[in-house]
Design a protein around this motif. Structure first.
Motif, mmCIF file in Angstrom:
data_model
loop_
_atom_site.group_PDB
_atom_site.id
_atom_site.type_symbol
_atom_site.label_atom_id
_atom_site.label_comp_id
_atom_site.label_asym_id
_atom_site.label_seq_id
_atom_site.Cartn_x
_atom_site.Cartn_y
_atom_site.Cartn_z
ATOM 1 N N GLY A 139 0.837 -1.187 0.000
ATOM 2 C CA GLY A 139 0.000 0.000 0.000
ATOM 3 C C GLY A 139 0.871 1.234 0.000
ATOM 4 O O GLY A 139 1.979 1.229 -0.511
ATOM 5 N N GLY A 140 0.378 2.265 0.599
ATOM 6 C CA GLY A 140 1.155 3.491 0.658
ATOM 7 C C GLY A 140 0.785 4.444 -0.453
ATOM 8 O O GLY A 140 -0.330 4.413 -0.971
ATOM 9 N N PRO A 141 1.718 5.286 -0.841
ATOM 10 C CA PRO A 141 1.393 6.350 -1.790
ATOM 11 C C PRO A 141 1.266 5.847 -3.218
ATOM 12 O O PRO A 141 1.791 4.794 -3.571
ATOM 13 C CB PRO A 141 2.591 7.285 -1.669
ATOM 14 C CG PRO A 141 3.721 6.360 -1.368
ATOM 15 C CD PRO A 141 3.124 5.309 -0.462
ATOM 16 N N LYS A 142 0.595 6.657 -4.018
ATOM 17 C CA LYS A 142 0.549 6.402 -5.449
ATOM 18 C C LYS A 142 1.780 7.051 -6.058
ATOM 19 O O LYS A 142 2.195 8.130 -5.649
ATOM 20 C CB LYS A 142 -0.730 7.000 -6.042
ATOM 21 C CG LYS A 142 -0.936 6.654 -7.489
ATOM 22 C CD LYS A 142 -2.296 7.163 -7.961
ATOM 23 C CE LYS A 142 -2.521 6.769 -9.414
ATOM 24 N NZ LYS A 142 -3.831 7.259 -9.882
ATOM 25 N N LYS A 143 2.390 6.378 -7.023
ATOM 26 C CA LYS A 143 3.571 6.938 -7.687
ATOM 27 C C LYS A 143 3.395 6.846 -9.189
ATOM 28 O O LYS A 143 2.588 6.054 -9.688
ATOM 29 C CB LYS A 143 4.832 6.223 -7.223
ATOM 30 C CG LYS A 143 4.881 4.739 -7.544
ATOM 31 C CD LYS A 143 6.066 4.076 -6.876
ATOM 32 C CE LYS A 143 6.003 2.585 -7.106
ATOM 33 N NZ LYS A 143 6.628 1.813 -6.072
ATOM 34 N N ASN A 144 4.157 7.662 -9.903
ATOM 35 C CA ASN A 144 4.083 7.639 -11.357
ATOM 36 C C ASN A 144 5.186 6.754 -11.930
ATOM 37 O O ASN A 144 5.906 6.079 -11.187
ATOM 38 C CB ASN A 144 4.121 9.067 -11.925
ATOM 39 C CG ASN A 144 5.451 9.768 -11.687
ATOM 40 O OD1 ASN A 144 6.457 9.155 -11.321
ATOM 41 N ND2 ASN A 144 5.452 11.081 -11.890
ATOM 42 N N ALA A 145 5.345 6.775 -13.252
ATOM 43 C CA ALA A 145 6.318 5.918 -13.925
ATOM 44 C C ALA A 145 7.757 6.278 -13.581
ATOM 45 O O ALA A 145 8.673 5.491 -13.829
ATOM 46 C CB ALA A 145 6.113 5.990 -15.442
ATOM 47 N N ASN A 146 7.985 7.458 -13.001
ATOM 48 C CA ASN A 146 9.331 7.869 -12.578
ATOM 49 C C ASN A 146 9.566 7.606 -11.090
ATOM 50 O O ASN A 146 10.562 8.047 -10.543
ATOM 51 C CB ASN A 146 9.541 9.359 -12.862
ATOM 52 C CG ASN A 146 9.525 9.664 -14.337
ATOM 53 O OD1 ASN A 146 10.101 8.939 -15.141
ATOM 54 N ND2 ASN A 146 8.841 10.736 -14.706
ATOM 55 N N ALA A 147 8.641 6.935 -10.434
ATOM 56 C CA ALA A 147 8.691 6.628 -9.006
ATOM 57 C C ALA A 147 8.445 7.866 -8.151
ATOM 58 O O ALA A 147 8.676 7.847 -6.953
ATOM 59 C CB ALA A 147 9.992 5.942 -8.595
ATOM 60 N N GLN A 148 7.957 8.940 -8.741
ATOM 61 C CA GLN A 148 7.639 10.155 -7.988
ATOM 62 C C GLN A 148 6.302 9.968 -7.272
ATOM 63 O O GLN A 148 5.339 9.488 -7.862
ATOM 64 C CB GLN A 148 7.544 11.353 -8.933
ATOM 65 C CG GLN A 148 8.869 11.694 -9.597
ATOM 66 C CD GLN A 148 8.668 12.703 -10.710
ATOM 67 O OE1 GLN A 148 8.110 12.364 -11.754
ATOM 68 N NE2 GLN A 148 9.126 13.929 -10.484
#
Length: 191
Positions: free
Chosen positions: A126-135
Motif C-alpha cells: 500500500g502506501g502512496p501512489k507513484k508515477n512511472a518515474n517513481a515520484q
C-alpha cells in the motif's frame, strides 16, 4: 492494554497458527527452528520481558521508562483518560471509529500491559501512489517535488502480499527508476 488483551489469546505468531512464517513454520526441521512461537497464555513472554506488566498505570509507565526514556507518565495517563472518554462517547475522535464502552473500555484497576511495536516487516504494502518515474503523487494526482517511492512503499500489487522475491524486485526496480530520475534533476543549490 489490560487483562482482556492477555486473556484473548496469543499476542504473537505461533507454529501451526494462522500466520505461521519464518523460522517457526511447521515444515522446518526441529534442528533449524529457533522458536515454536508465542505461548497461548502470553505468560512466558511476560516473564521474558517482551510484554511489560504493571499493577497500576503508573507502575507500567515506570517499567516502560526503564525500556524507553521517552515515556512520560502524565502523557500516558492523559492518553488513557482520553481513550476511556472515547469509549464512553461511543466514538474515537482521533481515528473516526466506533467504540463501545463494554467491549473497548480498559479496566480502571489494572493490571496493565505494554508491548513494543516497531515499524518493519519483510514487506508492507500500500502506501502512496507513484508515477512511472517513481515520484510520489498527492491525492489530486500532482507530483510532490523530490519525493520518491521504492520497494513495497507504493507497491503496484497492494491488494496482495508480494513475497518470495517480489518485494526485493520492487526495491531494485523502483529504486533504480527513482534514482535515475532524481539524478537528472537540477540541484537545489545550483548557482
Amino acid at each position: 492494554f489490560d487483562q482482556k488483551g492477555i486473556d484473548g489469546g496469543p499476542m504473537g505468531t505461533q507454529q501451526g497458527g494462522w500466520f505461521e512464517c519464518g523460522n517457526y513454520t511447521s515444515d522446518l526441521p526441529d534442528e533449524i527452528r529457533a522458536w515454536d512461537g508465542w505461548t497461548d497464555d502470553n505468560q512466558k513472554e511476560i516473564e521474558r520481558g517482551w510484554v511489560l506488566k504493571g499493577d497500576t498505570l503508573e507502575a507500567l509507565a515506570k517499567k516502560i521508562k526503564d525500556f524507553d526514556h521517552w515515556m512520560d507518565y502524565e502523557t500516558l495517563k492523559a492518553t488513557f483518560d482520553e481513550y476511556q472518554a472515547f469509549c464512553d462517547a461511543g466514538k474515537d475522535a482521533r481515528f473516526d471509529r466506533e467504540l463501545t464502552a463494554e467491549e473497548n473500555k480498559l479496566t480502571e484497576e489494572g493490571p496493565y500491559y505494554a508491548i513494543s511495536i516497531y515499524p518493519g516487516s519483510c514487506s508492507t504494502l500500500g502506501g502512496p501512489k507513484k508515477n512511472a518515474n517513481a515520484q510520489v503523487l498527492d491525492p489530486a494526482g500532482n507530483i510532490i517535488p523530490r519525493l520518491y517511492a521504492a520497494g513495497s512503499f507504493g507497491n503496484f500489487q497492494a491488494h496482495s502480499y508480494g513475497i518470495t522475491g517480489g518485494n526485493n524486485s520492487e526495491n531494485m526496480v523502483w529504486g533504480r527508476i527513482g534514482g535515475r530520475h532524481c539524478a537528472g534533476l537540477e540541484a537545489w543549490d545550483k548557482k
